[in-house]
Design a protein around this motif. Structure first.
Motif, PDB file in Angstrom:
ATOM      1  N   MET A 104       6.224  -4.114   9.088  1.00 36.83           N
ATOM      2  CA  MET A 104       5.808  -2.741   8.772  1.00 36.83           C
ATOM      3  C   MET A 104       5.986  -2.459   7.284  1.00 36.83           C
ATOM      4  O   MET A 104       5.138  -1.818   6.648  1.00 36.83           O
ATOM      5  N   ALA A 105       7.068  -2.954   6.696  1.00 35.83           N
ATOM      6  CA  ALA A 105       7.304  -2.750   5.268  1.00 35.83           C
ATOM      7  C   ALA A 105       6.272  -3.492   4.417  1.00 35.83           C
ATOM      8  O   ALA A 105       5.937  -3.049   3.309  1.00 35.83           O
ATOM      9  N   MET A 106       5.758  -4.609   4.924  1.00 35.86           N
ATOM     10  CA  MET A 106       4.742  -5.353   4.186  1.00 35.86           C
ATOM     11  C   MET A 106       3.491  -4.512   3.957  1.00 35.86           C
ATOM     12  O   MET A 106       2.785  -4.682   2.953  1.00 35.86           O
ATOM     13  N   SER A 127       1.737  13.936   3.166  1.00 37.63           N
ATOM     14  CA  SER A 127       1.716  14.111   1.706  1.00 37.63           C
ATOM     15  C   SER A 127       2.821  13.309   1.042  1.00 37.63           C
ATOM     16  O   SER A 127       2.956  13.319  -0.184  1.00 37.63           O
ATOM     17  N   ALA A 128       3.598  12.596   1.826  1.00 32.96           N
ATOM     18  CA  ALA A 128       4.704  11.814   1.274  1.00 32.96           C
ATOM     19  C   ALA A 128       4.180  10.653   0.442  1.00 32.96           C
ATOM     20  O   ALA A 128       3.156  10.043   0.766  1.00 32.96           O
ATOM     21  N   SER A 129       4.882  10.348  -0.617  1.00 37.12           N
ATOM     22  CA  SER A 129       4.510   9.227  -1.466  1.00 37.12           C
ATOM     23  C   SER A 129       4.830   7.920  -0.763  1.00 37.12           C
ATOM     24  O   SER A 129       5.544   7.883   0.243  1.00 37.12           O
ATOM     25  N   THR A 130       4.297   6.822  -1.321  1.00 40.15           N
ATOM     26  CA  THR A 130       4.610   5.503  -0.760  1.00 40.15           C
ATOM     27  C   THR A 130       6.110   5.256  -0.800  1.00 40.15           C
ATOM     28  O   THR A 130       6.700   4.762   0.172  1.00 40.15           O
ATOM     29  N   ALA A 131       6.733   5.628  -1.924  1.00 41.25           N
ATOM     30  CA  ALA A 131       8.183   5.442  -2.045  1.00 41.25           C
ATOM     31  C   ALA A 131       8.923   6.265  -0.994  1.00 41.25           C
ATOM     32  O   ALA A 131       9.922   5.815  -0.416  1.00 41.25           O
ATOM     33  N   GLY A 132       8.407   7.460  -0.724  1.00 39.63           N
ATOM     34  CA  GLY A 132       9.033   8.316   0.272  1.00 39.63           C
ATOM     35  C   GLY A 132       8.920   7.735   1.667  1.00 39.63           C
ATOM     36  O   GLY A 132       9.867   7.792   2.462  1.00 39.63           O
ATOM     37  N   ARG A 133       7.751   7.149   1.980  1.00 43.87           N
ATOM     38  CA  ARG A 133       7.562   6.545   3.296  1.00 43.87           C
ATOM     39  C   ARG A 133       8.389   5.269   3.426  1.00 43.87           C
ATOM     40  O   ARG A 133       8.923   4.970   4.498  1.00 43.87           O
ATOM     41  N   GLU A 134       8.493   4.504   2.332  1.00 42.50           N
ATOM     42  CA  GLU A 134       9.340   3.305   2.364  1.00 42.50           C
ATOM     43  C   GLU A 134      10.791   3.686   2.652  1.00 42.50           C
ATOM     44  O   GLU A 134      11.466   3.033   3.456  1.00 42.50           O
ATOM     45  N   PHE A 187       3.243  -1.670   2.929  1.00 42.92           N
ATOM     46  CA  PHE A 187       3.354  -0.867   1.710  1.00 42.92           C
ATOM     47  C   PHE A 187       2.896  -1.637   0.474  1.00 42.92           C
ATOM     48  O   PHE A 187       2.499  -1.040  -0.523  1.00 42.92           O
ATOM     49  N   THR A 188       2.976  -2.953   0.534  1.00 43.98           N
ATOM     50  CA  THR A 188       2.724  -3.751  -0.681  1.00 43.98           C
ATOM     51  C   THR A 188       1.623  -4.795  -0.532  1.00 43.98           C
ATOM     52  O   THR A 188       1.065  -5.239  -1.529  1.00 43.98           O
ATOM     53  N   VAL A 189       1.317  -5.200   0.698  1.00 47.30           N
ATOM     54  CA  VAL A 189       0.321  -6.258   0.909  1.00 47.30           C
ATOM     55  C   VAL A 189      -0.975  -5.641   1.413  1.00 47.30           C
ATOM     56  O   VAL A 189      -1.004  -5.006   2.469  1.00 47.30           O
ATOM     57  N   GLU A 190      -2.051  -5.831   0.657  1.00 44.50           N
ATOM     58  CA  GLU A 190      -3.337  -5.227   1.009  1.00 44.50           C
ATOM     59  C   GLU A 190      -4.303  -6.226   1.627  1.00 44.50           C
ATOM     60  O   GLU A 190      -5.215  -5.832   2.359  1.00 44.50           O
ATOM     61  N   THR A 191      -4.136  -7.513   1.337  1.00 43.59           N
ATOM     62  CA  THR A 191      -5.029  -8.541   1.867  1.00 43.59           C
ATOM     63  C   THR A 191      -4.230  -9.791   2.229  1.00 43.59           C
ATOM     64  O   THR A 191      -3.090  -9.980   1.766  1.00 43.59           O
ATOM     65  N   TYR A 192      -4.857 -10.654   3.043  1.00 44.75           N
ATOM     66  CA  TYR A 192      -4.256 -11.917   3.465  1.00 44.75           C
ATOM     67  C   TYR A 192      -5.249 -13.032   3.171  1.00 44.75           C
ATOM     68  O   TYR A 192      -6.405 -12.969   3.602  1.00 44.75           O
TER      69      TYR A 192
END
Length: 281
Positions: free
Chosen positions: A112-114, A57-64, A116-121
């Protein structure tokens, strides 16, 4: 306080539960080296769970923040040469024992951090940049443990890491869609007119998957050149892992490229058969 033996046991448990293909391959290594491979898996799994736990249930910011904290703790523990973390204690010991380059772990955490922000290549080269830290670098981490006889084995180890991850990408399309990510290069999707979001096997999808599988097999073939550069015990392990991971591609083909209805798996009996075959003199 957790002991070193308990930490290695925890890493082995994670490997056996979540990375069965990787786990069975480790049985082909000498006993004195297996726990070190489990430790590397434990590190990667720990980070991956922070990023991709769909049940969290953690937010993206929380997981980052959690991933950053995990990395910070690891490098502090690595600097002091010990850790009280149930997983990191074994990882730090393995890194020190084999003098594994700490930069490998920085690059891994960067990729791994990518997520959070990169959805496609857009291109395959873009995907390779991501895999430098998420796949090729795993091969680099393994090299000191495998103790190659020739330095040229290094680059082939990177290629094998890439081939392993590409095999997983093509198998896990459906799960990655659930996370909002598509690892298939966008230029390839346009070229074949395929749309993974349909979650349907179409003629276009079959052509796309056949293309990606053929490209992945070319990378396996290049990686194979490094296996004779390893000591016999290490070569046996890598041949086994290669057979199991490349088997994912065969299973995708057998499923008529349907990676949406159910998760394609290499049957356990096949994994056991591969391990038995590799253990024979």
């Amino acid at each position: 306080m957790i002991t070193l033996e308990q930490s290695y046991a925890r890493c082995k448990q994670l490997n056996r539960r979540y990375g069965t293909t990787y786990y069975w391959s480790t049985h082909l290594l000498p006993v004195v080296k297996r726990h070190h491979v489990h430790a590397l898996y434990g590190f990667c799994r720990y980070a991956d769970d922070i990023v991709d736990d769909l049940g969290s249930s953690a937010s993206t910011a929380g997981r980052e923040a959690a991933l950053t904290d995990f990395g910070d703790r690891f490098f502090v523990d690595l600097e002091r040469g010990n850790s009280d973390d149930p997983v990191l204690k074994a990882v730090v010991h393995t890194v020190k024992a084999f003098d594994i380059d700490p930069d490998c772990f920085r690059r891994f955490l960067r990729s791994m951090a990518m997520d959070f922000t990169v959805e496609t290549y857009e291109t395959f080269d873009d995907l390779l940049d991501y895999m430098d830290g998420s796949a090729a670098v795993i091969g680099e981490m393994m090299v000191p443990i495998l103790e190659p006889l020739q330095p040229e084995a290094f680059e082939h180890a990177r290629e094998l890491g890439n081939a392993f991850q590409l095999s997983n990408f093509w198998r896990d399309v459906n799960e990655d869609l659930d996370r909002g990510r598509v690892y298939i290069p966008q230029e390839d999707l346009r070229k074949f007119g395929a749309d993974p979001w349909l979650r349907k096997v179409t003629p276009e999808w079959r052509e796309l998957m056949a293309f990606e599988i053929a490209r992945t097999r070319e990378i396996y073939a290049s990686a194979d050149l490094g296996i004779p550069m390893l000591p016999p015990a290490s070569a046996r392990c890598i041949r086994g892992a290669r057979a199991l991971y490349s088997g994912i591609l065969t299973e995708i083909e057998k499923a008529d490229y349907d990676v949406f209805t159910a998760r394609v798996r290499v049957p356990t009996w096949k994994k056991l058969a591969v391990a038995f075959r590799m253990l024979r003199p």
